[in-house]
Design an enzyme around this catalytic site. Structure first.
Site, PDB file in Angstrom:
ATOM      1  N   HIS A 205       0.889  -1.182   0.000  1.00 20.22           N
ATOM      2  CA  HIS A 205       0.000   0.000   0.000  1.00 20.22           C
ATOM      3  C   HIS A 205       0.917   1.219   0.000  1.00 20.22           C
ATOM      4  O   HIS A 205       1.365   1.669   1.056  1.00 20.22           O
ATOM      5  CB  HIS A 205      -0.876  -0.063   1.265  1.00 20.22           C
ATOM      6  CG  HIS A 205      -1.797   1.104   1.454  1.00 20.22           C
ATOM      7  ND1 HIS A 205      -3.171   0.984   1.376  1.00 20.22           N
ATOM      8  CD2 HIS A 205      -1.562   2.405   1.763  1.00 20.22           C
ATOM      9  CE1 HIS A 205      -3.729   2.152   1.621  1.00 20.22           C
ATOM     10  NE2 HIS A 205      -2.775   3.034   1.862  1.00 20.22           N
ATOM     11  N   HIS A 207       1.880   5.046  -0.966  1.00 26.05           N
ATOM     12  CA  HIS A 207       1.494   6.397  -1.386  1.00 26.05           C
ATOM     13  C   HIS A 207       2.613   6.951  -2.275  1.00 26.05           C
ATOM     14  O   HIS A 207       3.752   6.479  -2.233  1.00 26.05           O
ATOM     15  CB  HIS A 207       1.221   7.268  -0.158  1.00 26.05           C
ATOM     16  CG  HIS A 207      -0.082   6.918   0.515  1.00 26.05           C
ATOM     17  ND1 HIS A 207      -1.153   7.769   0.577  1.00 26.05           N
ATOM     18  CD2 HIS A 207      -0.485   5.781   1.139  1.00 26.05           C
ATOM     19  CE1 HIS A 207      -2.152   7.176   1.213  1.00 26.05           C
ATOM     20  NE2 HIS A 207      -1.777   5.970   1.574  1.00 26.05           N
ATOM     21  N   CYS A 238      -3.813  10.532   4.566  1.00 25.08           N
ATOM     22  CA  CYS A 238      -4.394  10.251   5.871  1.00 25.08           C
ATOM     23  C   CYS A 238      -4.423  11.552   6.665  1.00 25.08           C
ATOM     24  O   CYS A 238      -3.399  12.230   6.781  1.00 25.08           O
ATOM     25  CB  CYS A 238      -3.572   9.197   6.595  1.00 25.08           C
ATOM     26  SG  CYS A 238      -4.151   8.922   8.283  1.00 25.08           S
TER      27      CYS A 238
HETATM   28  C1  HMG Z   1      -9.877   4.379  17.368  1.00 18.58           C
HETATM   29  C2  HMG Z   1     -10.631   5.638  17.721  1.00 18.58           C
HETATM   30  C3  HMG Z   1     -12.136   5.408  17.618  1.00 18.58           C
HETATM   31  C4  HMG Z   1     -10.297   6.034  19.143  1.00 18.58           C
HETATM   32  O1  HMG Z   1     -10.762   7.337  19.385  1.00 18.58           O
HETATM   33  P1  HMG Z   1     -11.032   7.868  20.848  1.00 18.58           P
HETATM   34  O2  HMG Z   1     -11.487   9.284  20.730  1.00 18.58           O
HETATM   35  O3  HMG Z   1      -9.847   7.583  21.712  1.00 18.58           O
HETATM   36  O4  HMG Z   1     -12.175   6.826  21.246  1.00 18.58           O
HETATM   37  P2  HMG Z   1     -13.347   6.749  22.217  1.00 18.58           P
HETATM   38  O5  HMG Z   1     -13.621   5.311  22.368  1.00 18.58           O
HETATM   39  O6  HMG Z   1     -13.089   7.605  23.420  1.00 18.58           O
HETATM   40  O7  HMG Z   1     -14.551   7.401  21.398  1.00 18.58           O
HETATM   41  C5  HMG Z   1     -14.706   8.774  21.180  1.00 18.58           C
HETATM   42  C6  HMG Z   1     -16.143   9.027  20.742  1.00 18.58           C
HETATM   43  O8  HMG Z   1     -16.383   8.392  19.468  1.00 18.58           O
HETATM   44  C7  HMG Z   1     -17.422   7.409  19.617  1.00 18.58           C
HETATM   45  N1  HMG Z   1     -17.008   6.245  18.815  1.00 18.58           N
HETATM   46  C8  HMG Z   1     -16.083   5.322  19.136  1.00 18.58           C
HETATM   47  N2  HMG Z   1     -15.955   4.455  18.125  1.00 18.58           N
HETATM   48  C9  HMG Z   1     -16.821   4.841  17.164  1.00 18.58           C
HETATM   49  C10 HMG Z   1     -17.115   4.328  15.879  1.00 18.58           C
HETATM   50  N3  HMG Z   1     -16.499   3.260  15.385  1.00 18.58           N
HETATM   51  N4  HMG Z   1     -18.032   4.965  15.139  1.00 18.58           N
HETATM   52  C11 HMG Z   1     -18.676   6.067  15.606  1.00 18.58           C
HETATM   53  N5  HMG Z   1     -18.416   6.607  16.825  1.00 18.58           N
HETATM   54  C12 HMG Z   1     -17.501   5.979  17.590  1.00 18.58           C
HETATM   55  C13 HMG Z   1     -17.483   7.108  21.095  1.00 18.58           C
HETATM   56  O9  HMG Z   1     -18.757   6.628  21.449  1.00 18.58           O
HETATM   57  C14 HMG Z   1     -17.183   8.460  21.697  1.00 18.58           C
HETATM   58  O10 HMG Z   1     -18.340   9.275  21.575  1.00 18.58           O
HETATM   59  P3  HMG Z   1     -18.688  10.409  22.694  1.00 18.58           P
HETATM   60  O11 HMG Z   1     -18.782   9.648  23.969  1.00 18.58           O
HETATM   61  O12 HMG Z   1     -17.512  11.364  22.661  1.00 18.58           O
HETATM   62  O13 HMG Z   1     -19.947  10.970  22.170  1.00 18.58           O
HETATM   63  C15 HMG Z   1     -10.185   6.795  16.787  1.00 18.58           C
HETATM   64  O14 HMG Z   1      -8.859   7.094  17.099  1.00 18.58           O
HETATM   65  C16 HMG Z   1     -10.297   6.471  15.334  1.00 18.58           C
HETATM   66  O15 HMG Z   1     -11.355   6.140  14.821  1.00 18.58           O
HETATM   67  N6  HMG Z   1      -9.179   6.583  14.588  1.00 18.58           N
HETATM   68  C17 HMG Z   1      -9.175   6.324  13.168  1.00 18.58           C
HETATM   69  C18 HMG Z   1      -8.809   7.558  12.406  1.00 18.58           C
HETATM   70  C19 HMG Z   1      -8.867   7.224  10.930  1.00 18.58           C
HETATM   71  O16 HMG Z   1      -9.889   6.806  10.428  1.00 18.58           O
HETATM   72  N7  HMG Z   1      -7.736   7.455  10.222  1.00 18.58           N
HETATM   73  C20 HMG Z   1      -7.673   7.214   8.825  1.00 18.58           C
HETATM   74  C21 HMG Z   1      -7.717   5.778   8.459  1.00 18.58           C
HETATM   75  S1  HMG Z   1      -6.171   4.920   8.673  1.00 18.58           S
HETATM   76  C22 HMG Z   1      -5.323   5.202   7.229  1.00 18.58           C
HETATM   77  O17 HMG Z   1      -5.757   5.968   6.417  1.00 18.58           O
HETATM   78  C23 HMG Z   1      -4.068   4.425   6.952  1.00 18.58           C
HETATM   79  C24 HMG Z   1      -4.297   3.266   5.978  1.00 18.58           C
HETATM   80  C25 HMG Z   1      -5.224   2.209   6.563  1.00 18.58           C
HETATM   81  O18 HMG Z   1      -4.909   3.717   4.784  1.00 18.58           O
HETATM   82  C26 HMG Z   1      -2.966   2.585   5.625  1.00 18.58           C
HETATM   83  C27 HMG Z   1      -1.798   3.548   5.392  1.00 18.58           C
HETATM   84  O19 HMG Z   1      -1.789   4.303   4.410  1.00 18.58           O
HETATM   85  O20 HMG Z   1      -0.904   3.532   6.221  1.00 18.58           O
END
Ligand code: HMG
Length: 287
Positions: A205, A207, A238
């Protein structure tokens, strides 16, 4: 007969997640439908993460509900935790992906957790996917370079890849998240990871920030990898990786593979049309 190399299409998810303008769900659906017609076996459609973290993916359920599913295509979604998993399944995802980082700095930025804690959080997702018979992919990010911690030691990548394997990931995709890898670094990283997993369980993967993604594909082909992630139009990045630019463009990768005598099985005209459409989504005025 030419050897098959699969392109795993990332455009709707990794391609669009970093776009500042909120793209209407109807346009995302149209993009997925164009991709479905191009011959991909796998398309990553969206992610089920908190909207506060990635606003662009907040309409994942709507997009999944609107696409015209085509037989033979598996529609994947990124799921960071069980809540995301259940939402992805309810929306009809055929396959889910968990994602981890090979560096502590990027793990904190992207997942708000240490590597160890993030892996612990993924375990129930993996267990549920296995129990449900759902395909499970794992990503390892920053496999050669981290925007926070600098160069990534190959052993660190191998350790995280092994943890994802032990969880039950069918395939592990190795991400040069910020597109700075050199082919020699990819080769050294793969040498370490291949101690843990065979090449047919791995995907590249890469970029294209520094314009070396295709050279990194070549280094990976030489190591036996036969699956590569790409995004039509070269969109992507990202939001939690400063400096991350587009994925390698699907159309460029397809031409590159064809020129090297590999069969990617895609309709070139269809991917060009999808690439034009994907690029046009960047330019439209706010909806
Ligand atoms: C892991 C967490 C959730 C921790 O995030 P956090 O803030 O530490 O988690 P939390 O458990 O405290 O949740 C915060 C709030 O989100 C809610 N929540 C919790 N989970 C969910 C869910 N699934 N869907 C909807 N809502 C959710 C949860 O209920 C809470 O709501 P509040 O109480 O504040 O109202 C966060 O850090 C996260 O989602 N990170 C991902 C960020 C992301 O998507 N990045 C881009 C993708 S990765 C990428 O692009 C790389 C890749 C894969 O392509 C490969 C590469 O190129 O390297």
């Amino acid at each position: 007969m030419a050897e098959r190399v699969e392109i795993f299409e990332m455009g709707p998810r990794d391609g669009l997640q970093n776009e500042a303008r909120l793209i209407p769900a109807a346009d995302k659906i149209a993009l997925v439908d164009m991709l479905s017609a191009a011959g991909f076996a796998h398309i990553e459609v969206t992610s089920f993460v908190p909207a506060a973290w990635v606003p662009q993916m907040a309409d994942g359920a709507q997009v999944m509900a609107g696409i015209a599913r085509r037989a033979g295509v598996r529609y994947a979604a990124l799921t960071p935790n069980l809540r995301g998993y259940h939402a992805a399944r309810a929306a009809g995802a055929d396959m889910v992906a968990v994602f981890a980082s090979a560096s502590e700095g990027f793990s904190r930025a992207n997942l708000n957790a240490s590597i160890a804690d993030s892996l612990t959080r993924m375990e129930p997702v993996a267990a549920q996917a296995r129990a449900d018979g759902v395909g499970l992919r794992g990503y390892v990010s920053v496999v050669t370079d981290c925007p926070f911690d600098g160069p990534t030691p190959p052993d660190a990548v191998a350790r995280v890849a092994a943890a994802l394997r032990d969880m039950g990931c069918d395939q592990i995709s190795l991400g040069d998240t910020i597109g700075q890898a050199r082919p020699e670094a990819i080769d050294a990283m793969l040498a370490a990871v291949l101690e843990e997993l065979p090449a047919d369980r791995l995907a590249g993967h890469y970029h294209d920030t520094a314009g070396r993604a295709l050279a990194n594909v070549d280094a990976s082909l030489a190591r036996g990898l036969r699956v590569f992630d790409a995004a039509v139009g070269g969109l992507g990045g990202c939001p939690y990786a400063p400096g991350a630019a587009g994925n390698v463009a699907t159309e460029a990768l397809a031409d590159h593979l064809a020129a090297r005598g590999y069969d990617h099985g895609l309709d070139r005209a269809a991917i060009r049309r999808a690439a034009d459409f994907a690029r046009s989504l960047r330019k439209r005025p706010d909806a």
